[in-house]
Design an enzyme around this catalytic site. Structure first.
Site, PDB file in Angstrom:
ATOM      1  N   CYS A  79       0.838  -1.201   0.000  1.00 16.46           N
ATOM      2  CA  CYS A  79       0.000   0.000   0.000  1.00 16.46           C
ATOM      3  C   CYS A  79       0.874   1.252   0.000  1.00 16.46           C
ATOM      4  CB  CYS A  79      -0.996  -0.036   1.151  1.00 16.46           C
ATOM      5  SG  CYS A  79      -2.314   1.183   0.945  1.00 16.46           S
ATOM      6  N   HIS A 183      -3.864  -4.837  -0.135  1.00 17.99           N
ATOM      7  CA  HIS A 183      -3.392  -5.378   1.144  1.00 17.99           C
ATOM      8  C   HIS A 183      -3.489  -6.898   1.127  1.00 17.99           C
ATOM      9  CE1 HIS A 183      -3.002  -1.681   3.569  1.00 17.99           C
ATOM     10  NE2 HIS A 183      -3.883  -1.204   2.706  1.00 17.99           N
ATOM     11  N   GLU A 185      -2.457  -8.849   3.327  1.00 19.90           N
ATOM     12  CA  GLU A 185      -2.746  -9.295   4.704  1.00 19.90           C
ATOM     13  C   GLU A 185      -4.217  -9.121   5.063  1.00 19.90           C
ATOM     14  OE1 GLU A 185      -1.525  -6.440   3.866  1.00 19.90           O
ATOM     15  OE2 GLU A 185      -2.004  -4.877   5.324  1.00 19.90           O
TER      16      GLU A 185
END
Lengths: 205, 253
Positions: A79, A183, A185
């Site tokens: 990001c 993202h 994650e």
């Protein structure tokens, strides 16, 4: 061991937890002099380009990260972390970036009716075959949340793009340095797969 | 292409889930930790946690729930309820929230929206708008629907976007818990008035209600609580229903 650069921005635990889930050891690194001990590095980030660069400068990270990149060990920016790897970002009056990948970071200007920030799930157009995208079908969606996007100077650095009222660069790879605007994650199984791919990535450079 | 989102909302009171009707008559709907595990397994698009008690004890419980959710599920988490300061925001972010929902303070201290946006980025601040309609038209309400203001929801939404909110969370008190459909009219008014994404909440009782919102208005996301709490519905089934109607939904693998 994978190091997650902790330079004072928000929530980094989610990146570490996601590597845990993927089955790889990762820890937060808050001392720039210890960067060298990590086999791989993740540069996360949320917030604004300019304030993040100020934090990196204040903490002595800029030189340390450039030195690390020169060792040819794998690095991943996520990001804002991806954006910081470029030469320059125009957000909030503009600031120089780390200069690891040639190019700039500019505001998203999607065609109507798309709204900025670009928040939510969107898929990737793979621009090349690459081990970082192995096992990820192009129809699969990832979680994005951003108002600015990277414009690499060299089109060969584009790993994937994304359609959002026009096309923007969603992932890059330049030698041992990779960046992802989404993202992983926060992208559930597909994101975990990308982190696994990064943990196994052997850059050819 | 950006997909439309379906977002389960978990209302919390002292660490338990609650759900009411028109912001009152709350009843216990179970353990949020169990719900988080289920929503994670069902790959919800994101989760919103709202603490409606706003006591110290309830806040502590919220932080604990966020902490556990962040280690278990790899999806975006938003948290709100009684946020009054940058320190409150930081505490939630450190616990694992990705963004915060600010509703009452967005009226009583609008500068906080700007302060959060400058400090953590506008993607981090979701401005909540609770409203209800009477003979004089729609008005914004605060403090969990217990206090009326004279603010017009559309004007308020425009202001909040200008102050730095990255998303608007629009909640109709009149429709809350009734499961008779969203306030499509207001959803479209707000979504077309602001340049940031709008999440609409309040009234979803079946998948058709989600479809009406996501097809007939420019809302970016449908939030719902009762729909998933009471009945045999879940995000997986919602997604496939909506996809069949031609609404762009997320593909997981």
């Amino acid at each position: 061991m994978i190091g997650i650069v902790d330079y004072g921005v928000g929530n980094l635990a989610s990146v570490r937890n996601a590597f845990d889930r993927a089955g790889y050891e990762a820890e937060l690194c808050s001392r720039q002099e210890e960067l060298g001990q990590y086999e791989r590095l993740v540069l996360p980030g949320v917030g604004s380009f300019r304030s993040a660069m100020e934090l990196l400068e204040q903490g002595g990270w800029v030189h340390a990260l450039k030195t690390y990149a020169a060792t040819k060990k794998p690095m991943l920016g996520i990001c804002l972390g991806m954006q910081l790897m470029f030469d320059y970002g125009e957000e909030h009056g503009g600031a120089a970036g780390l200069g690891l990948i040639p190019g700039t970071v500019v505001h998203l200007e999607p065609a109507a009716p798309n709204k900025v920030p670009h928040v939510g799930w969107n898929s990737l157009n793979h621009a090349m075959r690459h081990s970082l995208l192995e096992g990820v079908k192009p129809v699969v969606d990832f979680y994005f949340v951003h108002s600015y996007h990277c414009v690499p100077k060299n089109p060969e650095h584009i790993l994937a793009t994304c359609d959002f009222g026009g096309e923007f660069v969603a992932a890059v790879v330049a030698g041992n340095v990779a960046g992802m605007q989404f993202h992983p994650e926060k992208s559930q199984p597909a994101g975990i797969r990308i982190l696994e791919n990064f943990a196994e990535w052997e850059p050819q450079c | 292409m950006l997909k439309k989102r379906v977002i389960p909302v978990l209302l919390l009171r002292d660490g338990r889930m609650a759900k009411g009707v028109q912001f009152g008559n709350y009843r216990d709907t179970g353990n949020p930790k169990t719900a988080v595990r289920i929503y994670s397994a069902q790959d919800a698009d994101e989760l919103v946690f709202l603490d409606i008690q706003a006591s110290l004890q309830s806040r502590t419980a919220l932080l604990e729930i966020i902490r556990e959710a962040a280690t278990e599920c790899f999806m975006p988490l938003a948290a709100g309820g009684g946020i009054e300061s940058i320190d409150d925001v930081r505490e939630l972010l450190l616990a694992g929230a990705d963004k915060v929902v600010v509703t009452t303070a967005a009226v009583t201290n609008p500068g906080l929206i700007t302060a959060i946006s400058e400090r953590f980025g506008n993607q981090c601040v979701v401005a909540g708008i609770d409203y209800r309609c009477d003979a004089d038209g729609a008005k914004v309400w605060i403090r969990c629907g217990t206090e009326a203001t004279q603010l017009d929801p559309v004007e308020h939404a425009r202001n909040l976007a200008a102050l730095g909110a990255g998303e608007i969370f629009l909640n109709s008190i009149d429709h809350d818990g009734l499961m008779d459909g969203y306030d499509l009219d207001m959803a479209e008014k707000i979504a077309s008035a602001v340049s940031v994404p709008v999440i609409v909440c309040g009234g979803a009782g079946n998948f058709m209600h989600l479809a009406e919102l996501l097809k007939d208005t420019s809302a970016s996301a449908a939030a719902c609580a009762s729909l998933f709490h009471f009945g045999d519905n879940n995000p997986i089934r919602a997604r496939s229903y909506l996809r069949n109607l031609g609404i762009p939904m997320r593909v997981l693998k």
